[in-house]
Design a protein around this motif. Structure first.
Motif, PDB file in Angstrom:
ATOM      1  N   ARG A 186      -4.275 -26.514 -59.548  1.00 30.62           N
ATOM      2  CA  ARG A 186      -2.497 -26.097 -58.860  1.00 30.62           C
ATOM      3  C   ARG A 186      -2.600 -26.225 -57.967  1.00 30.62           C
ATOM      4  O   ARG A 186      -3.254 -27.159 -56.806  1.00 30.62           O
ATOM      5  N   PRO A 187      -1.805 -25.324 -57.320  1.00 25.61           N
ATOM      6  CA  PRO A 187      -1.033 -26.021 -55.882  1.00 25.61           C
ATOM      7  C   PRO A 187      -1.835 -25.083 -54.791  1.00 25.61           C
ATOM      8  O   PRO A 187      -2.705 -24.326 -54.695  1.00 25.61           O
ATOM      9  N   THR A 188      -2.416 -25.690 -53.801  1.00 26.70           N
ATOM     10  CA  THR A 188      -3.157 -25.300 -53.266  1.00 26.70           C
ATOM     11  C   THR A 188      -2.471 -24.017 -51.559  1.00 26.70           C
ATOM     12  O   THR A 188      -1.823 -23.598 -52.484  1.00 26.70           O
ATOM     13  N   SER A 189      -3.340 -22.966 -51.147  1.00 30.27           N
ATOM     14  CA  SER A 189      -3.220 -22.177 -50.185  1.00 30.27           C
ATOM     15  C   SER A 189      -1.751 -23.394 -48.733  1.00 30.27           C
ATOM     16  O   SER A 189      -1.384 -24.415 -49.331  1.00 30.27           O
ATOM     17  N   ALA A 190      -1.718 -22.480 -47.963  1.00 27.96           N
ATOM     18  CA  ALA A 190      -0.831 -23.047 -47.167  1.00 27.96           C
ATOM     19  C   ALA A 190      -1.491 -22.754 -45.492  1.00 27.96           C
ATOM     20  O   ALA A 190      -1.854 -21.690 -45.267  1.00 27.96           O
ATOM     21  N   ASP A 191      -0.682 -23.646 -44.300  1.00 28.41           N
ATOM     22  CA  ASP A 191      -1.032 -23.110 -43.160  1.00 28.41           C
ATOM     23  C   ASP A 191       0.159 -23.867 -42.276  1.00 28.41           C
ATOM     24  O   ASP A 191       0.508 -24.271 -42.534  1.00 28.41           O
ATOM     25  N   THR A 192       0.160 -23.346 -41.584  1.00 29.34           N
ATOM     26  CA  THR A 192       1.005 -22.796 -39.917  1.00 29.34           C
ATOM     27  C   THR A 192       0.591 -24.189 -39.533  1.00 29.34           C
ATOM     28  O   THR A 192      -0.742 -24.970 -39.656  1.00 29.34           O
ATOM     29  N   LEU A 193       1.481 -24.542 -37.985  1.00 28.09           N
ATOM     30  CA  LEU A 193       1.167 -25.532 -37.548  1.00 28.09           C
ATOM     31  C   LEU A 193      -0.563 -24.822 -36.030  1.00 28.09           C
ATOM     32  O   LEU A 193      -0.416 -25.883 -35.634  1.00 28.09           O
ATOM     33  N   TYR A 194      -0.670 -24.330 -36.021  1.00 21.44           N
ATOM     34  CA  TYR A 194      -1.319 -23.430 -35.536  1.00 21.44           C
ATOM     35  C   TYR A 194      -2.565 -23.856 -35.882  1.00 21.44           C
ATOM     36  O   TYR A 194      -3.611 -22.981 -37.097  1.00 21.44           O
ATOM     37  N   MET A 195      -3.415 -24.063 -35.493  1.00 23.09           N
ATOM     38  CA  MET A 195      -5.146 -24.301 -35.742  1.00 23.09           C
ATOM     39  C   MET A 195      -6.377 -23.909 -34.421  1.00 23.09           C
ATOM     40  O   MET A 195      -5.613 -23.608 -33.708  1.00 23.09           O
ATOM     41  N   GLU A 196      -7.756 -24.238 -35.544  1.00 21.24           N
ATOM     42  CA  GLU A 196      -8.476 -23.912 -34.149  1.00 21.24           C
ATOM     43  C   GLU A 196      -8.790 -23.148 -34.186  1.00 21.24           C
ATOM     44  O   GLU A 196      -8.720 -22.267 -32.449  1.00 21.24           O
ATOM     45  N   ILE A 197      -9.709 -22.324 -34.816  1.00 18.39           N
ATOM     46  CA  ILE A 197      -9.864 -20.827 -34.561  1.00 18.39           C
ATOM     47  C   ILE A 197     -10.759 -19.736 -33.210  1.00 18.39           C
ATOM     48  O   ILE A 197     -11.604 -20.557 -33.200  1.00 18.39           O
ATOM     49  N   ARG A 198     -10.669 -18.903 -32.592  1.00 19.87           N
ATOM     50  CA  ARG A 198     -11.527 -18.429 -32.002  1.00 19.87           C
ATOM     51  C   ARG A 198     -11.879 -16.438 -32.656  1.00 19.87           C
ATOM     52  O   ARG A 198     -11.032 -15.622 -32.856  1.00 19.87           O
ATOM     53  N   ASP A 199     -12.448 -15.986 -31.860  1.00 26.37           N
ATOM     54  CA  ASP A 199     -12.684 -14.994 -32.523  1.00 26.37           C
ATOM     55  C   ASP A 199     -13.223 -14.137 -31.629  1.00 26.37           C
ATOM     56  O   ASP A 199     -13.506 -14.071 -30.979  1.00 26.37           O
ATOM     57  N   ARG A 200     -12.883 -12.395 -32.038  1.00 25.90           N
ATOM     58  CA  ARG A 200     -12.760 -11.927 -30.679  1.00 25.90           C
ATOM     59  C   ARG A 200     -13.183 -10.528 -30.955  1.00 25.90           C
ATOM     60  O   ARG A 200     -12.175 -10.402 -32.402  1.00 25.90           O
ATOM     61  N   THR A 201     -13.618  -9.804 -31.594  1.00 24.82           N
ATOM     62  CA  THR A 201     -13.748  -8.397 -31.345  1.00 24.82           C
ATOM     63  C   THR A 201     -13.293  -7.168 -30.557  1.00 24.82           C
ATOM     64  O   THR A 201     -13.050  -7.343 -29.641  1.00 24.82           O
ATOM     65  N   LEU A 202     -12.044  -6.724 -30.852  1.00 21.31           N
ATOM     66  CA  LEU A 202     -11.497  -5.746 -29.966  1.00 21.31           C
ATOM     67  C   LEU A 202     -12.196  -4.428 -30.228  1.00 21.31           C
ATOM     68  O   LEU A 202     -13.477  -4.452 -30.119  1.00 21.31           O
ATOM     69  N   PRO A 203     -11.706  -3.749 -28.270  1.00 27.58           N
ATOM     70  CA  PRO A 203     -12.542  -2.963 -28.015  1.00 27.58           C
ATOM     71  C   PRO A 203     -12.855  -1.982 -28.449  1.00 27.58           C
ATOM     72  O   PRO A 203     -13.864  -1.476 -28.194  1.00 27.58           O
ATOM     73  N   SER A 204     -12.316  -1.545 -30.109  1.00 25.63           N
ATOM     74  CA  SER A 204     -13.297   0.254 -30.957  1.00 25.63           C
ATOM     75  C   SER A 204     -14.456  -0.673 -31.425  1.00 25.63           C
ATOM     76  O   SER A 204     -15.916  -0.017 -31.598  1.00 25.63           O
ATOM     77  N   ARG A 205     -15.077  -2.205 -31.668  1.00 24.93           N
ATOM     78  CA  ARG A 205     -16.013  -2.616 -31.790  1.00 24.93           C
ATOM     79  C   ARG A 205     -15.974  -2.620 -33.552  1.00 24.93           C
ATOM     80  O   ARG A 205     -17.076  -2.856 -34.390  1.00 24.93           O
ATOM     81  N   LEU A 206     -14.643  -2.366 -34.095  1.00 24.59           N
ATOM     82  CA  LEU A 206     -15.090  -1.231 -35.489  1.00 24.59           C
ATOM     83  C   LEU A 206     -14.032  -2.596 -36.457  1.00 24.59           C
ATOM     84  O   LEU A 206     -14.586  -3.210 -37.580  1.00 24.59           O
TER      85      LEU A 206
END
Length: 501
Positions: free
Chosen positions: A432-452
Motif C-alpha cells: 500500500r502507499p506509505t505515509s509521508a513526511d515533510t523535509l523537517y526531520m530529527e525530533i526533540r521532545d519537550r513537555t509543556l509547562p502544564s506538564r499535561l
C-alpha cells in the motif's frame, strides 16, 4: 538519528488508555491553554528550522496565526477538552508528521458515536465497517454526505482539522475509523444527518449520538483498521521465498528493534548467498513508523554489499540545515551519551553524532541560525564527516532475483528512508502507499509547562532530497486486500515472484 513520529496517534492512545484512569486535576484551564500555547509558539520560533527557512515563508505566519487563535480560545476554556483540542489543532495545522503533540496521561475521553463506525475501503470510499444490531445504518453502507457536505469534505472538516495531512491516503486509512467516534470537541462539526448508499438506495438517516465506553474503542479499532501486533522475525515460505519482518527501526538500545535487528542483519550477511538464491526476498515493513535510518543502511550493506551505494549513478547533492540552538545541541549530545556503545551502534552512527555535535556547537557559539551539514546520504547519517569523503568498497554481485519491500500506511520517517535507499538499489515496493513526511526531520521532545502534554519539534531540514515534502511512496504492485492478512500476502507475493520467472 531519531526519526519517529512525534506524538502517538489517538488510536494508540485510546487503545492503551486505562478506562478508569482519573482525568487531570481541575485547574484554571484558560491559563493553562494560554501558557502552553505561548510555550509551543516560542519553542517553534527558537528551535524549529522552519522559523528561519527562507523556502518556507508561511511557517512563521502560521505559527503566529495559530497562537492568536489558541489565545482567543483560551478565554472561554473551562475544561480539559477546551485546553487539549486547541493545542492539537495548532500542531496539526502544520501538516507535518514529525511535529507532534500528545497527552502525557489520559486524553479527554468523553467519546460518543451513533452506533456505527466507518473505514476507508482502499478505493476512495468511506464505508461502514461495524454497526450495532439496532443501528439503521448497516455494515457495508457507503457514506455519501453529511449535513450538506460530501463525505470527503465532512472527513476533511473533522479529522483533517484534528489530525492534518488529510490529502494523504495513508492518513485517511489510519484515522478514518474516527470519523464517527466523536471526542466531544466543540471545534469541529458533528453531523446531525448523513446520507448513505444502502443496498443500491440513497437513504438519509438522522444520527443519534450516544456515549461510547472507552474499553470498547480498542476492539472497534482493531476490527476497523485490521491492526495486529507485529513481531520481528525471519522465515522461509514454501517454495523458498525469504521473509524478513521489521515492524520498527527504533534506535533505543532497550527497544525490541535494537534487540532483534543486529542478529537479523548479521544472519543476512552470513547467509547472503543462500538468500539471494531464493525466488524472492520480502522486507516486510508493515507497522514500521521509523526510528534510526542506520538499520536500513546496515541491511543494505548485508544484501547489496558495502560498495553498492557508491556504484549508483550520482544523484543531486543532499545537504542538511540544522537549526542551531542550545536546546537542539543538548538533545543530540544527550542522545549520543545514551546510545554510545550499545549493540548495533555502528561506526558511521558514532561519526555522525560527533560531526553534528561539533558543527552545531560552533554554530551555537557563533549565534548562527542554521548550520549546514553535507549529508552524503539523504536516508541516514553519512559514513564520514561533512569535511571528508565517504570511503568506498568493491561492490558484491548484485541480486538478480526480486527483493520486495512491503509497506502499509504506517511507513514514515526512517521507514521512508529505508524505502528510498533500497529501491534505489533495485528493490521493488509492494503493498500500500506509505505515509509521508515533510523535509523537517530529527525530533526533540519537550513537555509543556502544564506538564499535561508534550510536543515533538524537528531540528533539521533537508535540502535537495529527491522525495518531496509530504510525498508518499507508491507501490509498484498494489495489494487491495486486507494488508494485515499475512497469509493472503504470502500467496500474493508468491504469485508475483512466479510471474517474474
Amino acid at each position: 538519528m531519531k526519526g519517529r513520529i512525534g506524538a502517538a496517534a489517538l488510536a494508540f492512545l485510546l487503545a492503551s488508555s486505562v478506562a478508569s484512569a482519573a482525568p487531570p486535576a481541575e485547574r484554571d484551564w484558560s491559563e493553562a491553554l494560554a501558557r502552553d500555547a505561548q510555550a509551543l509558539h516560542d519553542d517553534l520560533a527558537a528551535n524549529h528550522p522552519g522559523a528561519v527557512n527562507s523556502l518556507d515563508p508561511g511557517f512563521n505566519a502560521n505559527n503566529d496565526r495559530q497562537l492568536k487563535l489558541a489565545l482567543e480560545r483560551a478565554k472561554s476554556a473551562r475544561s480539559y477538552a477546551d485546553y487539549f483540542f486547541p493545542l492539537r489543532i495548532y500542531v496539526s495545522s502544520f501538516d507535518d508528521g514529525h511535529l507532534g503533540f500528545g497527552a502525557l496521561g489520559n486524553t479527554p475521553n468523553d467519546l460518543r458515536w451513533p452506533g456505527f463506525a466507518t473505514r476507508y475501503d482502499g478505493r476512495g470510499r468511506i464505508v461502514v465497517g461495524t454497526s450495532e444490531p439496532e443501528s439503521p445504518v448497516p455494515q457495508g453502507a457507503e457514506l455519501l454526505s453529511c449535513d450538506g457536505m460530501s463525505a470527503s469534505r465532512y472527513a476533511e472538516a473533522t479529522l483533517g482539522t484534528m489530525w492534518g495531512r488529510w490529502s494523504l491516503e495513508a492518513q485517511q486509512q489510519r484515522m478514518g475509523a474516527f470519523l464517527f467516534i466523536d471526542e466531544s470537541s466543540n471545534l469541529i462539526p458533528k453531523a446531525k444527518e448523513c446520507t448513505f448508499a444502502i443496498a443500491g438506495q440513497r437513504k438519509s438517516i438522522p444520527l443519534s449520538w450516544q456515549p461510547l465506553a472507552l474499553d470498547r474503542v480498542g476492539p472497534l479499532l482493531n476490527s476497523l483498521q485490521g491492526r495486529r501486533s507485529r513481531d520481528f522475525g525471519e522465515r522461509t515460505l514454501p517454495g523458498g521465498i525469504r521473509w524478513l519482518a521489521m515492524p520498527s527501526f527504533d534506535g533505543d538500545p532497550a527497544s525490541a528493534a535494537a534487540k532483534a535487528l543486529p542478529g537479523m542483519i548479521a544472519r543476512a550477511r552470513s547467509d547472503r548467498a543462500a538468500m539471494l538464491a531464493a525466488p524472492a526476498i520480502v522486507l516486510d515493513l508493515r507497522g514500521n513508523g521509523g526510528g534510526s535510518s542506520d538499520w536500513s543502511r546496515q541491511l543494505a550493506v548485508a544484501l547489496w554489499g558495502e560498495g553498492a551505494e557508491d556504484s549508483l549513478p550520482p544523484g543531486p547533492t543532499v545537504e542538511v540545515d540544522w537549526r542551531a540552538s542550545p536546546a537542539n545541541l543538548a538533545e543530540i549530545a544527550n542522545g549520543y551519551a545514551e546510545r554510545r556503545g550499545s549493540e548495533g551502534f555502528s561506526a558511521p552512527v558514532d561519526n555522525w553524532y560527533r560531526s553534528v555535535i561539533a558543527g552545531l556547537g560552533v554554530a551555537v557559539a557563533r549565534k548562527q541560525a542554521l548550520w549546514r551539514h553535507v549529508d552524503f546520504d539523504a536516508s541516514g547519517p553519512s559514513a564520514a564527516s561533512s569535511e571528508g569523503k565517504r570511503p568506498t568498497a568493491p561492490a558484491l554481485a548484485r541480486p538478480v532475483r526480486p527483493i520486495y519491500v512491503l509497506t502499509d500506511s504506517s511507513c514514515a520517517s526512517a521507514c521512508l528512508d529505508a524505502l528510498d535507499r533500497w529501491t534505489a538499489l533495485g528493490a521493488i515496493q509492494i503493498g500500500r502507499p506509505t505515509s509521508a513526511d515533510t523535509l523537517y526531520m530529527e525530533i526533540r521532545d519537550r513537555t509543556l509547562p502544564s506538564r499535561l502534554t508534550s510536543i515533538s519539534v524537528p531540528m533539521k531540514v533537508y535540502r535537495g532530497r529527491k522525495r518531496g515534502s509530504n510525498q508518499p511512496a507508491m507501490p509498484v504492485h498494489r495489494f487491495d486486500g486486507d494488508i494485515s492478512d499475512t497469509a493472503a500476502l504470502e500467496t500474493w507475493v508468491t504469485s508475483l515472484a512466479a510471474a517474474r520467472r
